[in-house]
Write a protein that holds these residues in place. Structure first.
Motif, PDB file in Angstrom:
ATOM      1  N   PRO A  44      12.499  15.959 -47.840  1.00  0.00           N
ATOM      2  CA  PRO A  44      11.440  15.437 -48.181  1.00  0.00           C
ATOM      3  C   PRO A  44      10.860  14.058 -47.642  1.00  0.00           C
ATOM      4  CG  PRO A  44      12.890  15.921 -50.303  1.00  0.00           C
ATOM      5  CD  PRO A  44      13.670  15.986 -48.888  1.00  0.00           C
ATOM      6  N   ILE A  45      12.046  13.472 -46.937  1.00  0.00           N
ATOM      7  CA  ILE A  45      11.579  12.219 -46.103  1.00  0.00           C
ATOM      8  C   ILE A  45      11.020  12.491 -44.984  1.00  0.00           C
ATOM      9  CG2 ILE A  45      12.575  10.241 -45.059  1.00  0.00           C
ATOM     10  CD1 ILE A  45      14.889  10.110 -47.131  1.00  0.00           C
ATOM     11  N   ALA A  46      11.430  13.609 -44.284  1.00  0.00           N
ATOM     12  CA  ALA A  46      11.056  14.117 -43.005  1.00  0.00           C
ATOM     13  C   ALA A  46       9.536  14.531 -43.321  1.00  0.00           C
ATOM     14  CB  ALA A  46      11.779  15.063 -42.380  1.00  0.00           C
ATOM     15  N   THR A  47       9.501  15.484 -44.281  1.00  0.00           N
ATOM     16  CA  THR A  47       7.991  15.934 -44.789  1.00  0.00           C
ATOM     17  C   THR A  47       7.141  14.758 -45.006  1.00  0.00           C
ATOM     18  OG1 THR A  47       9.298  17.820 -45.469  1.00  0.00           O
ATOM     19  CG2 THR A  47       7.045  17.693 -46.310  1.00  0.00           C
ATOM     20  N   ARG A  48       7.579  13.659 -45.746  1.00  0.00           N
ATOM     21  CA  ARG A  48       6.347  12.811 -45.821  1.00  0.00           C
ATOM     22  C   ARG A  48       6.132  11.844 -44.625  1.00  0.00           C
ATOM     23  NH1 ARG A  48       7.079   7.756 -50.153  1.00  0.00           N
ATOM     24  NH2 ARG A  48       4.568   6.939 -49.800  1.00  0.00           N
ATOM     25  N   VAL A  49       7.177  11.575 -43.865  1.00  0.00           N
ATOM     26  CA  VAL A  49       7.060  11.140 -42.563  1.00  0.00           C
ATOM     27  C   VAL A  49       6.089  11.582 -41.771  1.00  0.00           C
ATOM     28  CG1 VAL A  49       7.977  10.209 -40.545  1.00  0.00           C
ATOM     29  CG2 VAL A  49       9.126   9.574 -42.751  1.00  0.00           C
ATOM     30  N   LEU A  50       6.256  13.007 -41.731  1.00  0.00           N
ATOM     31  CA  LEU A  50       5.547  13.695 -40.719  1.00  0.00           C
ATOM     32  C   LEU A  50       3.987  13.859 -41.253  1.00  0.00           C
ATOM     33  CD1 LEU A  50       7.830  16.500 -39.356  1.00  0.00           C
ATOM     34  CD2 LEU A  50       7.142  14.691 -38.030  1.00  0.00           C
ATOM     35  N   SER A  51       3.894  14.011 -42.529  1.00  0.00           N
ATOM     36  CA  SER A  51       2.570  14.187 -43.044  1.00  0.00           C
ATOM     37  C   SER A  51       1.718  12.965 -43.105  1.00  0.00           C
ATOM     38  CB  SER A  51       2.558  14.729 -44.300  1.00  0.00           C
ATOM     39  OG  SER A  51       3.061  13.597 -45.340  1.00  0.00           O
ATOM     40  N   GLN A  52       2.419  11.916 -42.942  1.00  0.00           N
ATOM     41  CA  GLN A  52       1.876  10.432 -43.085  1.00  0.00           C
ATOM     42  C   GLN A  52       1.288  10.127 -41.620  1.00  0.00           C
ATOM     43  OE1 GLN A  52       0.701   7.991 -45.034  1.00  0.00           O
ATOM     44  NE2 GLN A  52       1.303   9.239 -46.845  1.00  0.00           N
ATOM     45  N   LEU A  53       2.236  10.528 -40.497  1.00  0.00           N
ATOM     46  CA  LEU A  53       1.847  10.315 -39.062  1.00  0.00           C
ATOM     47  C   LEU A  53       0.743  11.472 -38.754  1.00  0.00           C
ATOM     48  CD1 LEU A  53       5.371  10.237 -37.585  1.00  0.00           C
ATOM     49  CD2 LEU A  53       3.594   8.252 -37.626  1.00  0.00           C
ATOM     50  N   GLY A  54       0.652  12.457 -39.267  1.00  0.00           N
ATOM     51  CA  GLY A  54      -0.355  13.550 -39.058  1.00  0.00           C
ATOM     52  C   GLY A  54      -1.809  12.981 -39.454  1.00  0.00           C
ATOM     53  N   LEU A  55      -1.601  12.401 -40.738  1.00  0.00           N
ATOM     54  CA  LEU A  55      -2.852  11.884 -41.400  1.00  0.00           C
ATOM     55  C   LEU A  55      -3.310  10.666 -40.534  1.00  0.00           C
ATOM     56  CD1 LEU A  55      -4.926  12.253 -43.704  1.00  0.00           C
ATOM     57  CD2 LEU A  55      -3.549  11.051 -45.070  1.00  0.00           C
ATOM     58  N   SER A  56      -2.489   9.646 -40.519  1.00  0.00           N
ATOM     59  CA  SER A  56      -2.957   8.392 -39.836  1.00  0.00           C
ATOM     60  C   SER A  56      -3.595   8.948 -38.333  1.00  0.00           C
ATOM     61  CB  SER A  56      -1.596   7.741 -39.602  1.00  0.00           C
ATOM     62  OG  SER A  56      -1.187   7.461 -40.796  1.00  0.00           O
ATOM     63  N   LEU A  57      -2.995   9.765 -37.606  1.00  0.00           N
ATOM     64  CA  LEU A  57      -2.953  10.226 -36.324  1.00  0.00           C
ATOM     65  C   LEU A  57      -4.678  10.732 -36.374  1.00  0.00           C
ATOM     66  CD1 LEU A  57      -2.660  10.278 -33.182  1.00  0.00           C
ATOM     67  CD2 LEU A  57      -1.803  12.711 -33.824  1.00  0.00           C
ATOM     68  N   VAL A  58      -5.116  11.799 -37.190  1.00  0.00           N
ATOM     69  CA  VAL A  58      -6.249  12.211 -37.370  1.00  0.00           C
ATOM     70  C   VAL A  58      -7.312  11.235 -37.872  1.00  0.00           C
ATOM     71  CG1 VAL A  58      -7.705  13.938 -38.687  1.00  0.00           C
ATOM     72  CG2 VAL A  58      -5.365  14.589 -37.863  1.00  0.00           C
ATOM     73  N   THR A  59      -6.717  10.076 -38.620  1.00  0.00           N
ATOM     74  CA  THR A  59      -7.956   9.305 -39.171  1.00  0.00           C
ATOM     75  C   THR A  59      -8.251   8.234 -37.857  1.00  0.00           C
ATOM     76  OG1 THR A  59      -7.070   9.306 -41.256  1.00  0.00           O
ATOM     77  CG2 THR A  59      -8.206   7.288 -40.565  1.00  0.00           C
ATOM     78  N   TYR A  60      -7.134   7.723 -37.133  1.00  0.00           N
ATOM     79  CA  TYR A  60      -7.371   7.019 -36.018  1.00  0.00           C
ATOM     80  C   TYR A  60      -8.017   7.633 -35.046  1.00  0.00           C
ATOM     81  CZ  TYR A  60      -6.353   3.853 -32.175  1.00  0.00           C
ATOM     82  OH  TYR A  60      -6.571   2.750 -31.219  1.00  0.00           O
ATOM     83  N   VAL A  61      -7.471   9.054 -34.709  1.00  0.00           N
ATOM     84  CA  VAL A  61      -8.594   9.633 -33.714  1.00  0.00           C
ATOM     85  C   VAL A  61     -10.002   9.863 -34.008  1.00  0.00           C
ATOM     86  CG1 VAL A  61      -8.798  11.926 -32.345  1.00  0.00           C
ATOM     87  CG2 VAL A  61      -6.635  10.632 -32.717  1.00  0.00           C
ATOM     88  N   GLY A  62     -10.210   9.940 -35.232  1.00  0.00           N
ATOM     89  CA  GLY A  62     -11.727  10.153 -35.654  1.00  0.00           C
ATOM     90  C   GLY A  62     -12.627   8.876 -35.439  1.00  0.00           C
ATOM     91  N   VAL A  63     -12.048   7.727 -36.024  1.00  0.00           N
ATOM     92  CA  VAL A  63     -12.586   6.446 -35.930  1.00  0.00           C
ATOM     93  C   VAL A  63     -12.699   6.090 -34.539  1.00  0.00           C
ATOM     94  CG1 VAL A  63     -12.509   4.118 -37.058  1.00  0.00           C
ATOM     95  CG2 VAL A  63     -12.168   5.833 -38.370  1.00  0.00           C
ATOM     96  N   ASP A  64     -11.527   6.261 -33.671  1.00  0.00           N
ATOM     97  CA  ASP A  64     -11.718   5.829 -32.365  1.00  0.00           C
ATOM     98  C   ASP A  64     -12.643   6.520 -31.740  1.00  0.00           C
ATOM     99  OD1 ASP A  64     -10.656   4.415 -30.061  1.00  0.00           O
ATOM    100  OD2 ASP A  64      -9.698   6.161 -29.575  1.00  0.00           O
ATOM    101  N   THR A  65     -12.827   7.673 -31.948  1.00  0.00           N
ATOM    102  CA  THR A  65     -14.032   8.525 -31.373  1.00  0.00           C
ATOM    103  C   THR A  65     -15.636   7.915 -31.646  1.00  0.00           C
ATOM    104  OG1 THR A  65     -12.739  10.700 -31.340  1.00  0.00           O
ATOM    105  CG2 THR A  65     -15.155  10.907 -31.021  1.00  0.00           C
ATOM    106  N   ALA A  66     -15.607   7.740 -32.985  1.00  0.00           N
ATOM    107  CA  ALA A  66     -16.832   6.919 -33.464  1.00  0.00           C
ATOM    108  C   ALA A  66     -16.939   5.657 -32.773  1.00  0.00           C
ATOM    109  CB  ALA A  66     -16.583   6.955 -34.990  1.00  0.00           C
ATOM    110  N   VAL A  67     -16.066   4.977 -32.528  1.00  0.00           N
ATOM    111  CA  VAL A  67     -16.130   3.504 -31.984  1.00  0.00           C
ATOM    112  C   VAL A  67     -16.677   3.766 -30.566  1.00  0.00           C
ATOM    113  CG1 VAL A  67     -14.886   1.424 -31.251  1.00  0.00           C
ATOM    114  CG2 VAL A  67     -14.608   2.181 -33.381  1.00  0.00           C
ATOM    115  N   ASN A  68     -15.895   4.797 -29.819  1.00  0.00           N
ATOM    116  CA  ASN A  68     -16.250   4.953 -28.485  1.00  0.00           C
ATOM    117  C   ASN A  68     -17.698   5.297 -28.219  1.00  0.00           C
ATOM    118  OD1 ASN A  68     -14.030   3.951 -27.354  1.00  0.00           O
ATOM    119  ND2 ASN A  68     -12.789   6.072 -27.303  1.00  0.00           N
TER     120      ASN A  68
END
Length: 90
Positions: free
Chosen positions: A14-38
């Motif tokens: 469960p810990i590995a699942t949660r960490v990987l899901s948080q990293l994936g969600l954060s990466l998608v959010t960051y990439v989306g906003v970074d694209t918008a800022v660029n």
């Protein structure tokens, strides 16, 4: 499998699942906003290149280029800090 192996897998799974899901969600959010800022930076640069030379000189003397860099850097750093807080890296 031994009981120790089962226990370790039950704890780590469960810990590995949660960490990987948080990293994936954060990466998608960051990439989306970074694209918008660029996109916004490119739009401002294209608009800035369309002004006359006199206006460009006044904007440069007023520090528009530096201010634009500071504002965009602040937005990206704020986004990064929000993602770190969401991942509990305080």
């Amino acid at each position: 499998m031994s009981s120790l192996t089962k226990w370790v897998l039950s704890v780590c799974g469960p810990i590995a699942t949660r960490v990987l899901s948080q990293l994936g969600l954060s990466l998608v959010t960051y990439v989306g906003v970074d694209t918008a800022v660029n996109y916004c930076i490119d739009y401002i640069r294209n608009s800035y290149s369309g002004v006359s030379a006199d206006v460009a000189v006044f904007l440069a003397m007023g520090g528009f280029n530096t201010a634009l860099g500071i504002v965009c850097g602040g937005i990206v750093s704020h986004l990064t800090l929000m993602q770190f807080k969401r991942m509990k890296f305080k």
